[in-house]
Design a protein around this motif. Structure first.
Motif, PDB file in Angstrom:
ATOM      1  N   GLY A 282      -4.159   2.749   5.618  1.00 56.32           N
ATOM      2  CA  GLY A 282      -4.150   1.568   4.619  1.00 56.32           C
ATOM      3  C   GLY A 282      -5.585   0.444   5.152  1.00 56.32           C
ATOM      4  N   LYS A 283      -5.507  -0.577   4.202  1.00 59.40           N
ATOM      5  CA  LYS A 283      -6.475  -1.473   4.442  1.00 59.40           C
ATOM      6  C   LYS A 283      -6.477  -2.785   5.222  1.00 59.40           C
ATOM      7  N   ARG A 284      -5.082  -3.274   4.612  1.00 56.70           N
ATOM      8  CA  ARG A 284      -4.746  -4.496   4.990  1.00 56.70           C
ATOM      9  C   ARG A 284      -4.204  -4.575   6.468  1.00 56.70           C
ATOM     10  N   THR A 285      -4.738  -5.285   7.372  1.00 54.52           N
ATOM     11  CA  THR A 285      -4.415  -5.722   8.685  1.00 54.52           C
ATOM     12  C   THR A 285      -3.137  -6.615   8.852  1.00 54.52           C
TER      13      THR A 285
ATOM     14  N   PRO B 242      -4.288   0.307   9.436  1.00 55.47           N
ATOM     15  CA  PRO B 242      -5.739   0.355  10.111  1.00 55.47           C
ATOM     16  C   PRO B 242      -6.024   0.234  11.562  1.00 55.47           C
ATOM     17  N   LYS B 243      -4.897  -0.500  12.157  1.00 58.43           N
ATOM     18  CA  LYS B 243      -4.934  -0.817  13.638  1.00 58.43           C
ATOM     19  C   LYS B 243      -3.748  -0.695  14.427  1.00 58.43           C
TER      20      LYS B 243
ATOM     21  N   GLU C  81       1.010  -1.225  -0.150  1.00 52.55           N
ATOM     22  CA  GLU C  81      -0.022   0.071  -0.089  1.00 52.55           C
ATOM     23  C   GLU C  81       0.909   1.293  -0.037  1.00 52.55           C
TER      24      GLU C  81
ATOM     25  N   ASP D  48      -3.609   9.364   6.368  1.00 56.40           N
ATOM     26  CA  ASP D  48      -4.062   8.353   5.515  1.00 56.40           C
ATOM     27  C   ASP D  48      -4.021   6.959   6.164  1.00 56.40           C
TER      28      ASP D  48
ATOM     29  N   GLU E 213      -4.085 -10.140   8.630  1.00 49.27           N
ATOM     30  CA  GLU E 213      -4.296 -10.567   7.118  1.00 49.27           C
ATOM     31  C   GLU E 213      -2.934 -10.920   6.631  1.00 49.27           C
TER      32      GLU E 213
END
Length: 253
Positions: free
Chosen positions: A240-243, A191-192, A168, A238, A246
Motif C-alpha cells: 500500500g501507499k499510506r504510511t 509500505p514500511k 486500501e 502488494d 500519515e
C-alpha cells in the motif's frame, strides 16, 4: 436485477469501507451481523449468529457472491465452517475472504484460527478468493494506545509490523469481490516495517507524551516466528501507499 452480495462483518472497520464501494459499483448488499442496524436503500441488514450457526440459510437466499469479513478474538474457524456448510447448499458461486499474513506460519492461537477458516473455505468446494493482509493501522493504534497507558511501555524485541491502511485493503477487496475467483492472491501490506518501540514512540510523540520503555524477549515458537518476520510480506506481494505516520497525523491530534 442482480443478486445481493452477502457481506459478513459489514459494520466493522473494514466492512464500513467495503460496503460503500460495492454500492458505488451498483450492487445491493446484504450485511450479516449479530446486532444489525436498520436497513436502507440497497443495504439490507440481517441478524445471524455465525458461531452458533443460527440464521445462516435464510440469509443466503438468492446470493451468488459472499464476502466474509467477520472476525473476532476466537472462533473464526468454527464460524467460517458453519458459513461454508450453509453456502455449499445454496447458490453461492464465489467466496471472498480476508485473512492475515502469517496465518500459516506464526504459531499463535488467533492466527491458527485464521488458517483454519481459510481451510474451511478451500475445502468447501466452492470457487474462492483469499486475500491475506497485514495488521491494519487501526489495530496497531489500539494496541499502542493500551500499551502506552502503562507506567513503563513493554517493547518485545524483534516484534515488527507492516501496518496497512484499511481503506486500501477495502479497495482491493471490492475489486476481488466484483471479479472472478482467483484462489490465493498476492498479500497486501503497508509500505514500511516498524518495530514495536518505533510505533509506540511515534504515537507518544503525536500525543505530546513520554513514557519509559523496556525491552523484552518474546519466548517460544511464536517469538521465533515473529523475529524471523513470518508476519511480514517483504517480497512478491502488494504494498500500500499510506504510511503509519500519515495515519497518525489524521487520527491523533
Amino acid at each position: 436485477m442482480t443478486s445481493p452480495i452477502l457481506v459478513t462483518g459489514g459494520t466493522g472497520t473494514l466492512g464500513s469501507h467495503v460496503v460503500p464501494l460495492l454500492r458505488e459499483a451498483g450492487r445491493d448488499v446484504r450485511i450479516l451481523s449479530r446486532h444489525p442496524k436498520e436497513s436502507s436503500p440497497g443495504i439490507e441488514h440481517v441478524s445471524v449468529d455465525l458461531l452458533k450457526g443460527e440464521g445462516i440459510e435464510p440469509a443466503l437466499k438468492d446470493v451468488e457472491i459472499l464476502l466474509h469479513l467477520a472476525g473476532g478474538p476466537k472462533g473464526d474457524d468454527k464460524a467460517t465452517a458453519h458459513l461454508m456448510a450453509a453456502a455449499k447448499n445454496s447458490g453461492v458461486k464465489h467466496v471472498v475472504y480476508i485473512s492475515v499474513i502469517g496465518a500459516d506460519r506464526v504459531p499463535v492461537a488467533w492466527l491458527k484460527q485464521q488458517h483454519g477458516a481459510e481451510q474451511a473455505i478451500i475445502d468447501s468446494g466452492l470457487p474462492w478468493t483469499i486475500l491475506r493482509a497485514a495488521q491494519f493501522n487501526d489495530l496497531i493504534l489500539t494496541v499502542v494506545e493500551k500499551m502506552t497507558k502503562m507506567p513503563v511501555v513493554p517493547c518485545p524485541g524483534g516484534l515488527r509490523f507492516q501496518p496497512v491502511d484499511s481503506r486500501e485493503v477495502a479497495a482491493r477487496l471490492a475489486d476481488l469481490t466484483l471479479g472472478t475467483p482467483q484462489g490465493m492472491v498476492r498479500a497486501l501490506a503497508g509500505p514500511k516495517v516498524y518495530g514495536m518501540r518505533e510505533l509506540a514512540t511515534s504515537y507518544l510523540q503525536a500525543r505530546g507524551k513520554k513514557r519509559p520503555m523496556m525491552g523484552m524477549r518474546m519466548p517460544g515458537k511464536a517469538g521465533k516466528a515473529y523475529r524471523a518476520g513470518e508476519n511480514l510480506a517483504l517480497e512478491g506481494n502488494d504494498v500500500g501507499k499510506r504510511t503509519w505516520e500519515e495515519f497518525l497525523a489524521e487520527r491523533v491530534s
